[in-house]
Design a protein around this motif. Structure first.
Motif, short mmCIF file in Angstrom:
data_model
loop_
_atom_site.label_atom_id
_atom_site.label_comp_id
_atom_site.label_asym_id
_atom_site.label_seq_id
_atom_site.Cartn_x
_atom_site.Cartn_y
_atom_site.Cartn_z
N ASP A 1 -72.01 -46.88 4.33
CA ASP A 1 -70.76 -46.79 5.14
C ASP A 1 -70.83 -47.98 5.84
N ILE A 2 -71.94 -48.58 6.29
CA ILE A 2 -72.21 -49.61 7.15
C ILE A 2 -73.35 -50.38 6.79
N SER A 3 -73.08 -52.00 6.66
CA SER A 3 -73.93 -52.87 6.29
C SER A 3 -74.35 -53.68 7.55
N ASP A 4 -75.46 -53.71 7.94
CA ASP A 4 -75.73 -54.82 8.85
C ASP A 4 -77.34 -55.40 8.75
N ARG A 5 -76.93 -56.51 8.24
CA ARG A 5 -78.48 -57.36 7.82
C ARG A 5 -79.19 -56.49 6.77
N ASP A 6 -80.38 -56.14 6.90
CA ASP A 6 -81.24 -55.14 6.19
C ASP A 6 -80.79 -53.78 6.23
N MET A 7 -79.97 -53.27 7.08
CA MET A 7 -79.82 -52.13 7.17
C MET A 7 -78.71 -51.53 6.40
N LEU A 8 -78.58 -50.58 5.54
CA LEU A 8 -77.74 -50.03 4.82
C LEU A 8 -77.44 -48.61 5.24
N ILE A 9 -76.65 -48.34 6.16
CA ILE A 9 -76.58 -47.01 6.80
C ILE A 9 -75.32 -45.94 6.24
N ASP A 10 -75.56 -44.72 6.07
CA ASP A 10 -74.61 -43.86 5.66
C ASP A 10 -74.71 -43.09 6.85
N ALA A 11 -73.36 -42.63 7.37
CA ALA A 11 -73.19 -42.14 8.64
C ALA A 11 -72.58 -40.71 8.36
N LYS A 12 -73.31 -39.59 8.97
CA LYS A 12 -72.86 -38.23 8.71
C LYS A 12 -72.66 -37.58 9.85
N ILE A 13 -71.54 -36.67 9.94
CA ILE A 13 -71.08 -35.87 11.17
C ILE A 13 -72.01 -34.78 11.13
N LEU A 14 -72.64 -34.59 12.32
CA LEU A 14 -73.18 -33.23 12.64
C LEU A 14 -72.22 -31.96 12.78
N VAL A 15 -72.80 -30.72 12.43
CA VAL A 15 -71.72 -29.67 12.77
C VAL A 15 -72.77 -28.52 13.31
N PRO A 16 -72.32 -28.21 14.39
CA PRO A 16 -73.16 -27.09 15.14
C PRO A 16 -73.23 -25.72 14.01
N THR A 17 -74.60 -25.19 14.29
CA THR A 17 -74.89 -24.16 13.62
C THR A 17 -73.91 -22.88 14.17
N THR A 18 -73.89 -21.92 13.15
CA THR A 18 -73.14 -20.84 13.62
C THR A 18 -74.18 -19.79 14.35
N PRO A 19 -73.63 -18.78 15.08
CA PRO A 19 -74.51 -17.83 15.78
C PRO A 19 -75.56 -17.05 14.77
N SER A 20 -74.81 -16.79 13.54
CA SER A 20 -75.91 -16.27 12.56
C SER A 20 -76.89 -17.06 11.99
N GLU A 21 -76.71 -18.29 11.99
CA GLU A 21 -77.55 -19.54 11.50
C GLU A 21 -78.94 -19.73 12.59
N LEU A 22 -78.08 -19.58 14.02
CA LEU A 22 -79.14 -19.59 14.98
C LEU A 22 -80.27 -18.40 15.04
N ARG A 23 -79.63 -17.32 14.62
CA ARG A 23 -80.47 -16.26 14.60
C ARG A 23 -81.55 -16.01 13.64
N THR A 24 -81.18 -16.89 12.49
CA THR A 24 -81.96 -17.10 11.15
C THR A 24 -83.14 -18.13 11.52
N TRP A 25 -82.46 -19.14 11.98
CA TRP A 25 -83.26 -20.39 12.28
C TRP A 25 -83.10 -21.00 13.96
N PRO A 26 -83.98 -20.07 14.59
CA PRO A 26 -84.06 -20.48 16.02
C PRO A 26 -84.34 -22.01 16.27
N GLY A 27 -83.86 -22.62 17.11
CA GLY A 27 -84.13 -24.05 17.37
C GLY A 27 -83.41 -24.96 16.48
N HIS A 28 -82.68 -24.58 15.77
CA HIS A 28 -81.77 -25.59 14.72
C HIS A 28 -80.54 -25.43 15.08
N ASP A 29 -80.14 -26.54 16.19
CA ASP A 29 -78.81 -26.33 16.45
C ASP A 29 -77.49 -27.16 15.63
#
Length: 158
Positions: free
Chosen positions: A42-70
């Motif tokens: 999505d972004i080019s800056d000299r030798d960096m080719l960056i793909d930006a991704k939006i983080l989404v909060p995990t659901t309460p159910s996912e947090l119960r399955t994977w504690p420490g994975h927010d």
């Protein structure tokens, strides 16, 4: 007219890309923002080719399955990124409360919001690809990669 929050999803994606490009510029770079509707970065800056991704909060159910994975990030089928087209993945956590204001003056539409608390986590593409499991994702129908919070915070750049 009522506008549901989900209608602003494409704007959140663009904002994530913009926040990363603005961060690179503040670091003394010369970023070019292409946007996310194309293969590769999505972004080019000299030798960096960056793909930006939006983080989404995990659901309460996912947090119960994977504690420490927010957080999780969308990646259908856990497809690997091509290192020739992308050198880094920028994971962007936008503020939890981010109201959008839309103004329509009868021909010009303006949309504004506040993003000052956005966080950026920068990961080399090879390291990110190591987290992906295309075989299991295809078999299980995974759409997201759930991320360990402590791992994510080791990559925070803003």
């Amino acid at each position: 007219m009522q506008i549901e929050d989900s209608a602003f999803s494409p704007i959140r994606s663009f904002l994530g890309e913009y926040v990363v490009a603005a961060w690179r510029e503040a670091q003394g770079g010369s970023p070019v923002l292409f946007g996310g509707r194309r293969a590769g970065h999505d972004i080019s800056d000299r030798d960096m080719l960056i793909d930006a991704k939006i983080l989404v909060p995990t659901t309460p159910s996912e947090l119960r399955t994977w504690p420490g994975h927010d957080w999780k990030v969308a990646r259908d089928g856990h497809a690997h990124f091509n290192p020739e087209k992308t050198t880094h993945i920028a994971l962007v956590a936008l503020p939890e409360y981010m109201p959008f204001e839309l103004v329509d003056d009868g021909g010009r539409v303006s949309i504004s919001t506040i993003y000052k608390d956005a966080q950026i986590f920068l990961v080399a593409v090879d390291e990110f690809n190591d987290l992906l499991d295309p075989v299991a994702a295809t078999a299980e129908g995974w759409r997201y990669l759930i991320l360990e919070t402590s791992w994510l915070h080791r990559h925070r750049v803003q």
